[in-house]
Design an enzyme around this catalytic site. Structure first.
Site, PDB file in Angstrom:
ATOM      1  N   ASN A   2       0.870  -1.182   0.000  1.00 38.48           N
ATOM      2  CA  ASN A   2       0.000   0.000   0.000  1.00 38.48           C
ATOM      3  C   ASN A   2       0.906   1.232   0.000  1.00 38.48           C
ATOM      4  O   ASN A   2       1.464   1.585   1.035  1.00 38.48           O
ATOM      5  CB  ASN A   2      -0.896  -0.034   1.248  1.00 38.48           C
ATOM      6  CG  ASN A   2      -1.704   1.239   1.422  1.00 38.48           C
ATOM      7  OD1 ASN A   2      -1.782   2.069   0.506  1.00 38.48           O
ATOM      8  ND2 ASN A   2      -2.299   1.404   2.591  1.00 38.48           N
TER       9      ASN A   2
ATOM     10  N   LYS B 299       0.101   4.229  -0.300  1.00 36.28           N
ATOM     11  CA  LYS B 299      -0.548   5.440   0.234  1.00 36.28           C
ATOM     12  C   LYS B 299      -0.281   6.615  -0.717  1.00 36.28           C
ATOM     13  O   LYS B 299      -0.184   6.400  -1.929  1.00 36.28           O
ATOM     14  CB  LYS B 299      -0.068   5.706   1.668  1.00 36.28           C
ATOM     15  CG  LYS B 299      -0.225   4.447   2.544  1.00 36.28           C
ATOM     16  CD  LYS B 299      -0.044   4.697   4.005  1.00 36.28           C
ATOM     17  CE  LYS B 299      -0.178   3.365   4.751  1.00 36.28           C
ATOM     18  NZ  LYS B 299      -0.156   3.534   6.208  1.00 36.28           N
TER      19      LYS B 299
ATOM     20  N   HIS C 121      -9.575   1.148   5.043  1.00 34.55           N
ATOM     21  CA  HIS C 121      -8.304   1.397   5.734  1.00 34.55           C
ATOM     22  C   HIS C 121      -8.537   2.392   6.869  1.00 34.55           C
ATOM     23  O   HIS C 121      -9.350   3.311   6.744  1.00 34.55           O
ATOM     24  CB  HIS C 121      -7.274   1.948   4.742  1.00 34.55           C
ATOM     25  CG  HIS C 121      -5.891   1.985   5.310  1.00 34.55           C
ATOM     26  ND1 HIS C 121      -5.474   2.988   6.154  1.00 34.55           N
ATOM     27  CD2 HIS C 121      -4.845   1.133   5.194  1.00 34.55           C
ATOM     28  CE1 HIS C 121      -4.228   2.740   6.521  1.00 34.55           C
ATOM     29  NE2 HIS C 121      -3.815   1.621   5.952  1.00 34.55           N
TER      30      HIS C 121
ATOM     31  N   GLU D 151      -6.961   4.870   7.836  1.00 30.63           N
ATOM     32  CA  GLU D 151      -6.792   6.297   7.473  1.00 30.63           C
ATOM     33  C   GLU D 151      -8.048   6.826   6.786  1.00 30.63           C
ATOM     34  O   GLU D 151      -8.416   7.996   6.958  1.00 30.63           O
ATOM     35  CB  GLU D 151      -5.545   6.447   6.583  1.00 30.63           C
ATOM     36  CG  GLU D 151      -4.266   6.271   7.404  1.00 30.63           C
ATOM     37  CD  GLU D 151      -3.086   5.694   6.654  1.00 30.63           C
ATOM     38  OE1 GLU D 151      -3.064   5.755   5.409  1.00 30.63           O
ATOM     39  OE2 GLU D 151      -2.170   5.167   7.323  1.00 30.63           O
TER      40      GLU D 151
ATOM     41  N   GLU E 286      -5.454  -4.796  10.871  1.00 31.65           N
ATOM     42  CA  GLU E 286      -4.481  -3.720  11.043  1.00 31.65           C
ATOM     43  C   GLU E 286      -4.792  -2.954  12.332  1.00 31.65           C
ATOM     44  O   GLU E 286      -5.623  -2.037  12.324  1.00 31.65           O
ATOM     45  CB  GLU E 286      -4.535  -2.756   9.857  1.00 31.65           C
ATOM     46  CG  GLU E 286      -4.112  -3.380   8.545  1.00 31.65           C
ATOM     47  CD  GLU E 286      -3.512  -2.337   7.608  1.00 31.65           C
ATOM     48  OE1 GLU E 286      -2.454  -2.622   7.043  1.00 31.65           O
ATOM     49  OE2 GLU E 286      -4.082  -1.249   7.458  1.00 31.65           O
TER      50      GLU E 286
ATOM     51  N   GLY F 261       2.310   2.506  10.726  1.00 24.26           N
ATOM     52  CA  GLY F 261       3.249   3.607  10.522  1.00 24.26           C
ATOM     53  C   GLY F 261       3.973   4.045  11.778  1.00 24.26           C
ATOM     54  O   GLY F 261       4.616   5.092  11.795  1.00 24.26           O
TER      55      GLY F 261
ATOM     56  N   SER G  37       3.399  -1.853  10.459  1.00 20.65           N
ATOM     57  CA  SER G  37       4.846  -1.866  10.717  1.00 20.65           C
ATOM     58  C   SER G  37       5.497  -3.216  10.428  1.00 20.65           C
ATOM     59  O   SER G  37       6.391  -3.649  11.155  1.00 20.65           O
ATOM     60  CB  SER G  37       5.131  -1.414  12.156  1.00 20.65           C
ATOM     61  OG  SER G  37       4.669  -0.076  12.343  1.00 20.65           O
TER      62      SER G  37
HETATM   63  P1  PGA Z   1       2.752   0.446   7.676  1.00 21.51           P
HETATM   64  O1  PGA Z   1       1.295   0.643   7.032  1.00 21.51           O
HETATM   65  O2  PGA Z   1       3.307  -0.847   7.120  1.00 21.51           O
HETATM   66  O3  PGA Z   1       3.525   1.648   7.212  1.00 21.51           O
HETATM   67  O4  PGA Z   1       2.573   0.388   9.140  1.00 21.51           O
HETATM   68  C1  PGA Z   1       0.410  -0.442   6.897  1.00 21.51           C
HETATM   69  C2  PGA Z   1      -0.884   0.029   6.299  1.00 21.51           C
HETATM   70  O5  PGA Z   1      -1.316   1.139   6.620  1.00 21.51           O
HETATM   71  O6  PGA Z   1      -1.505  -0.682   5.502  1.00 21.51           O
END
Ligand code: PGA
Length: 254
Positions: free
Chosen positions: A9, A11, A96, A98, A168, A174, A213
């Site tokens: 992803n 983003k 997601h 976000e 998640e 992140g 992460s």
């Molecule tokens: P990350 O993001 O690996 O940077 O923690 C995962 C995600 O948001 O799908």
């Protein structure tokens, strides 16, 4: 045996030039990741270019979001699922955290998006997960159940026969702080069990990804969990070498 899946992803990252380099490296390395499905989800404006570059590589294309509408119309700025399918997407990320927290997508909108994806033959990658406050309050399973049930009520369990779920935990996205393998396994077993109450075959076959992460140095321990079938990778998917190392970990996970 479920086939592992690793989804990148990106983003809101990348440029035409950066993408060309990254996609070339991923496409070249993917052939060494036997037995694992790989997909990347670039920003929508780059889907066609990335898709063209991926042709013949075996790496699939996915989108990060779609509109819940099922017909073309006056929805400025939105993308119909049919359009994503038209430019070669196989997957689309839905719900997601976000999108949920920054763009106000509630459970019912996420359910509509999941249904729209399925209608257009896209495989939804449904993201669910608790915040740190919810985990600390001991409500992780209640949150997962609520987020999952909202979609199940809308589509029925059969639609999950062609879907992926990504667990998640919001606090691990992140942050560099991945959930511990025991926490991940416990959440995944809960999700699979909840689906199994409705359809044991679908529950057994569906790919359950962990996201939050994931890095080359923790991927193997996470993917070795019995109910973890791969990962949804954010930050590390922006580095082709790291992303491929994670895909190789999925390929060799027990
Ligand atoms: P990350 O993001 O690996 O940077 O923690 C995962 C995600 O948001 O799908």
């Amino acid at each position: 045996m479920r086939r592992p899946l690793v989804v990148g992803n990106w983003k809101m990252h990348g440029s035409s030039a950066e993408n060309r380099e990254r996609v070339a490296a991923i496409a070249a390395g993917a052939s060494e990741c036997h037995g694992v499905d790989i997909a990347i989800c670039p920003p929508a404006v780059y889907l066609q270019a990335v898709g063209a570059q991926l042709a013949g590589s075996g790496v699939a294309l996915g989108a990060q979001n779609l509109c819940e509408q099922t017909r073309a119309g006056a929805f400025t700025g939105e993308l119909l699922g049919a359009m994503l399918a038209d430019v070669g997407c196989r997957y689309v990320i839905v719900g997601h955290s976000e999108r949920r927290t920054l763009y106000g997508e509630d459970d019912s909108r996420v359910a509509e998006k999941f249904a729209a994806a399925a209608q257009f033959g896209l495989q939804p990658v449904l993201c669910i997960g608790e915040t740190l406050a919810e985990r600390d309050a001991g409500t992780t399973e209640a949150v997962l159940a609520r987020q999952l049930d909202a979609v199940l009520r809308r589509t029925g369990v059969a639609a999950f026969g062609d879907a992926v779920i990504a667990y998640e935990p919001v606090w691990s996205i992140g942050t560099g702080r991945n959930a511990a393998p025991e926490q991940v396994q416990s959440a995944h077993a809960f999700i699979r069990g909840r689906l199994a109450r409705l359809d044991a075959t679908i529950a057994n076959q569906i790919a359950l990804l962990y996201g939050g992460s994931v890095k080359p140095n923790n991927a193997a321990a996470l993917f070795d969990c019995a109910d973890v079938d791969g990962g949804l990778i954010g930050g590390a998917s922006l580095h082709a070498g790291d992303f491929l190392a994670i895909a190789r970990a999925a390929a060799t996970a027990s």
